[in-house]
Design a protein around this motif. Sequence first.
Motif, mmCIF file in Angstrom:
data_model
loop_
_atom_site.group_PDB
_atom_site.id
_atom_site.type_symbol
_atom_site.label_atom_id
_atom_site.label_comp_id
_atom_site.label_asym_id
_atom_site.label_seq_id
_atom_site.Cartn_x
_atom_site.Cartn_y
_atom_site.Cartn_z
ATOM 1 N N SER A 199 -0.772 -12.550 -3.618
ATOM 2 C CA SER A 199 -1.703 -13.410 -4.319
ATOM 3 C C SER A 199 -1.270 -14.883 -3.666
ATOM 4 O O SER A 199 -0.329 -15.195 -3.463
ATOM 5 N N ASN A 209 0.738 -1.216 -0.013
ATOM 6 C CA ASN A 209 0.055 0.099 -0.030
ATOM 7 C C ASN A 209 0.778 1.174 0.073
ATOM 8 O O ASN A 209 2.079 1.309 0.249
ATOM 9 N N ALA A 268 -0.004 -6.788 0.142
ATOM 10 C CA ALA A 268 -1.065 -7.786 -0.699
ATOM 11 C C ALA A 268 -0.288 -8.680 -1.384
ATOM 12 O O ALA A 268 0.484 -8.292 -2.334
ATOM 13 N N ILE A 310 -6.122 -13.979 -1.818
ATOM 14 C CA ILE A 310 -5.420 -12.829 -1.606
ATOM 15 C C ILE A 310 -4.912 -12.899 -0.083
ATOM 16 O O ILE A 310 -5.934 -12.785 0.926
ATOM 17 N N LYS A 311 -3.938 -12.764 0.394
ATOM 18 C CA LYS A 311 -3.348 -12.504 1.712
ATOM 19 C C LYS A 311 -2.723 -11.108 1.807
ATOM 20 O O LYS A 311 -2.160 -10.624 1.126
ATOM 21 N N ILE A 312 -3.033 -10.566 3.017
ATOM 22 C CA ILE A 312 -2.802 -9.280 3.395
ATOM 23 C C ILE A 312 -1.726 -9.417 4.744
ATOM 24 O O ILE A 312 -2.042 -9.821 5.726
#
Length: 729
Positions: A254, A245, A252, A260-262
């Motif tokens: 894939s 970000n 983020a 999607i993992k944050i």
Amino acid sequence: MPLQAALVKDPAVSVNRVIWSPDGSLFGVAYSRHIVQIYSYHGGDEVRQHLEIDAHVGGVNDIAFSLPNKQLCVITCGDDKTIKVWDASNGTKQYTFEGHEAAVYSVCPHYKENIQFIFSTALDGKIKAWLYDNMGSRVDYEAPGRWCTTMAYSADGTRLFSCGTSKEGESFIVEWNESEGAVKRTYQGFRKRSLGVVQFDTTKNRYLAAGDDFSIKFWDMDNVQPLTSYDAEGGLPASPRIRFNKDGSLLAVSANDNGIKILANSDGMRLLRTLENLSYDNSRTPEAPKPTINPISAAAAATSAALADRSASVVAIPGMNGDARSFADVKPRITEESSDKSKIWKLTEISESSQCRSLRLPENLRVTKISRLIFTNSGNAILALASNAIHLLWKWQRSDRNSNGKATASVSPQLWQPSSGILMTNDVADTNPEEAVPCFALSKNDSYVMSASGGKISLFNMMTFKTMATFMPPPPAATFLAFHPQDNNIIAIGMDDSTIQIYNVRVDEVKSKLIGHSKRITGLAFSHALNVLVSSGADSQLCVWNTDGWEKQKTKFLQIPVGITPTAQSETRVQFHQDQIRLLVVHETQLALYETTKLECFKQWVPRESFSPITHATFSCDSQLVYASFLDATICVFVAANLRPRCRINPSAYLPASVSSNVHPLVIAAHPSEPNEFAVGLSDGGVHVYEPLESENRWGVPQPADNGSASSITATPSVAAQGSEQAQR
């Protein structure tokens, strides 16, 4: 929507790239099928289609937003080997860049030191750079891996990186030396053979991250060894896609099964909790349970202290995505205290080096005389043209003593040359360059310079010093050059046969030939506010031309003072005030201010008594001062509004006693954003930069208004109007 209907029939079509506009109001989607879609985001779940563009023949491989000239644009590249620029408001195509010999894989727009450009990479490993014009690629680099490569800048825009994977699976992240086009640093730690194309991102001006070997790997930008790696508790593909970000607190990634993992550091965790609470507060009903977020721990994302605690504070400007950056323009001037009118005003005389800051730039022994001089528009370099047709470029670097990297008399610059060792040298044909009339003009983005020294006009690349083109062989020879303010492809060329040719560089064609002078052209200046071109000649005549049809509107001869006879070689120069209406006219016999529409002189200063003939003069960048040089090597600073002298720098302040008494300034140039800084080019090949002492921060004290001045005449009061653009130099 036509594309969505087509996707139902052809599910093999995929999304190659999604990206936000700088302000977050739009996002663009590039598809594997010739189409780009732009969506507007209105908060919450509200998304509307804004544009659909049939962009390329074949797939669209990348999309980016940029802000050239403060207009939001969409940049795309594709399988058809082209890069295209589109107006983001209506989808109109603005530019098509051709030159790659393979499908273009990625684009990276950027804004640096007043230059707006686009890097592109192709599947043959070529990296090219394009300006927003039609002059072709400016650079040609080889990307490590020579296949799929993406590029990104650090958040502050000062460091350039690329990440690529070869067809054999070998992956590279490197930092580039932009000015040399060479790899500066290669980062270690990739799997020997990556199982896909590695993607990367930058954050916080300090960290790099890449998806490789079913994990995310992190590097400190200043260390080629990996900082850490993390598998996000499993479930990642072989080469996961990643994106930070804006402030680098969230990442983020894939995941398998279309997930999607944050990942978050400690700042990111706080942000997630804030969003969670806001979402709960805004949507709470009696029966609605509070939603929960199952974030991956801060320690997992960044090995806790490694990224979260070591990271410095950051400005929220992404290094990619073409965000416009805020550059300091003209610095505010110190408000001048009113003089004590009970005291007798005296001209401030500077006779010792300790009374101002001055710096003689590093020498080039091949140069004997500086004929033309200019600061680059970015303010971090000085370009000179010597009488032997050689150009010299001095660049200032960022350092502890010079944090902004701007030209200054306090720090010595580097006399710069590309690694190839070539010089920018003008064509001299069969003429003696020492006898020719040299001239040059610098493009607004500092990317190229148009120049002549009696022979053909040459177009040089300022990054590589390579000659991009030559044209218009003499006779007649060019004696003055000026770029059109709205179109860098149009250039006004003053000639030694007294004509002015309006030349289109892109199509290599003379559009108009202006006839009105009787001797060679010595000055040209455009006013974009009045849509006119003003010319001056060795015939001491001024002409005003309308730039719409190139008709002559007015003409007037200079008012030569009684009792003064100008020399045969006397030149007349013209320069617009910042308001683009008033005009400074410089002649060896006078400084004069004209109102352009009527071509009437309303202020004139004539060198008498203690002043010798004027050699050159220019407005300061804010048009509040006029800097003038004289044949006796003195330099004088005038108040622009009334042409009254306020400070004189004597040769003893900057020339050693051993220097010949014949040495004097031939040309003077003002810094583009520092009103009190200027430079002079000397008849012995030297270039000096001047600034007032930091303790004073100005040149002398202005004359009280009622003191009068015997050497100035006033026809009408001047208007202290402020323009918004830098005066032409």
